[in-house]
Design an enzyme around this catalytic site. Sequence first.
Site, PDB file in Angstrom:
ATOM      1  N   ASP A  15      -4.823 -13.024   9.831  1.00 39.92           N
ATOM      2  CA  ASP A  15      -5.538 -11.798   9.497  1.00 39.92           C
ATOM      3  C   ASP A  15      -6.675 -11.494  10.465  1.00 39.92           C
ATOM      4  O   ASP A  15      -7.545 -12.336  10.705  1.00 39.92           O
ATOM      5  CB  ASP A  15      -6.096 -11.905   8.080  1.00 39.92           C
ATOM      6  CG  ASP A  15      -6.648 -10.587   7.573  1.00 39.92           C
ATOM      7  OD1 ASP A  15      -5.971  -9.554   7.765  1.00 39.92           O
ATOM      8  OD2 ASP A  15      -7.740 -10.580   6.987  1.00 39.92           O
ATOM      9  N   LYS A  70       0.849  -1.190   0.000  1.00 36.43           N
ATOM     10  CA  LYS A  70       0.000   0.000   0.000  1.00 36.43           C
ATOM     11  C   LYS A  70       0.883   1.237   0.000  1.00 36.43           C
ATOM     12  O   LYS A  70       1.044   1.936   0.993  1.00 36.43           O
ATOM     13  CB  LYS A  70      -0.937  -0.020   1.209  1.00 36.43           C
ATOM     14  CG  LYS A  70      -1.931  -1.190   1.166  1.00 36.43           C
ATOM     15  CD  LYS A  70      -2.773  -1.253   2.421  1.00 36.43           C
ATOM     16  CE  LYS A  70      -3.725  -2.445   2.377  1.00 36.43           C
ATOM     17  NZ  LYS A  70      -4.530  -2.574   3.611  1.00 36.43           N
ATOM     18  N   GLU A 107      -2.512 -16.590   3.752  1.00 36.83           N
ATOM     19  CA  GLU A 107      -3.375 -15.895   4.714  1.00 36.83           C
ATOM     20  C   GLU A 107      -4.429 -16.841   5.282  1.00 36.83           C
ATOM     21  O   GLU A 107      -5.008 -17.647   4.540  1.00 36.83           O
ATOM     22  CB  GLU A 107      -4.065 -14.725   4.018  1.00 36.83           C
ATOM     23  CG  GLU A 107      -5.029 -13.937   4.889  1.00 36.83           C
ATOM     24  CD  GLU A 107      -5.730 -12.845   4.093  1.00 36.83           C
ATOM     25  OE1 GLU A 107      -5.484 -11.672   4.389  1.00 36.83           O
ATOM     26  OE2 GLU A 107      -6.506 -13.174   3.182  1.00 36.83           O
TER      27      GLU A 107
END
Length: 284
Positions: free
Chosen positions: A221, A138, A200
């Site tokens: 997560d 990000k 994940e």
Amino acid sequence: MTPAPLDPIAVRRAVEAALAEDLGRAGDITSAATIPANAVARAAIVSRSEGRLAGVQLAAAAFEALDARVSFSTERQDGDRLQKGSVVARIEGPARALLSAERVALNFLGHLSGVATLTAAFAERIAHTPAKACCTRKTTPGLRVFEKYAVRCGGGANHRFGLDDAILIKDNHIAVAGGIQAALAAAKAAAGHLVKIEIEVDDLDQLDLVIAEGADVVLLDNMSPETLREAVRRIGGRMLAEASGNVSLETVAAIAETGVDLISVGRITHSAPTLDLGLDIALG
């Protein structure tokens, strides 16, 4: 500790693109109109607030790109702590070049120092544990290599740089692939011997499947500290444990204390406030 220097080719390309954007078609018409061509100036880059420094190499390149006669002398290194009033660098040379490069230099320096400063705040909250705060993808398009460098300046760790340097199987991959076992089997068949595989999971049942199949890293997560602690116990050191999901300065210590190895924090790159730095200039 100052990270290894940035690739000078990447620095030059980024600085040239930023200068071209700012100078446009006609150049700095304000400086050309108001500053004599032979004027020389001295300046200092000064921190207006406390923080952690990153981006000196880009700032220097911005001034030097406009005029080779510019002298850029650093007084602080990337990774250094800054106090309000700290002098980062002293610059001397043709006044027009200093004024024309000022904004590009400060944009890079302020943004990257902001990333380093926020990263340092996270790193300090978990310094009593072995865990590392790490960045994600990000990032600002075109600035990833520099933002990830700034994370290292702040005492954080880097996650993968792109889609091509590690396999990270997320929930959407699992859904399309047909489940955890199918996704892991396909990844292992495709991965080169130097490529690591991370997957994940959202709950402990999924984690048990990953433990049975094997991976290099498991991404836990949006789990509570209690669930993370149990996840770490079940993993038992067989793979790295990474926690993710809305991590903040208020929650990061509790997450680190569960025993995870890594904590991914998107906000250290996508939401870091700019560190306030200024250029104090005097004609000479």
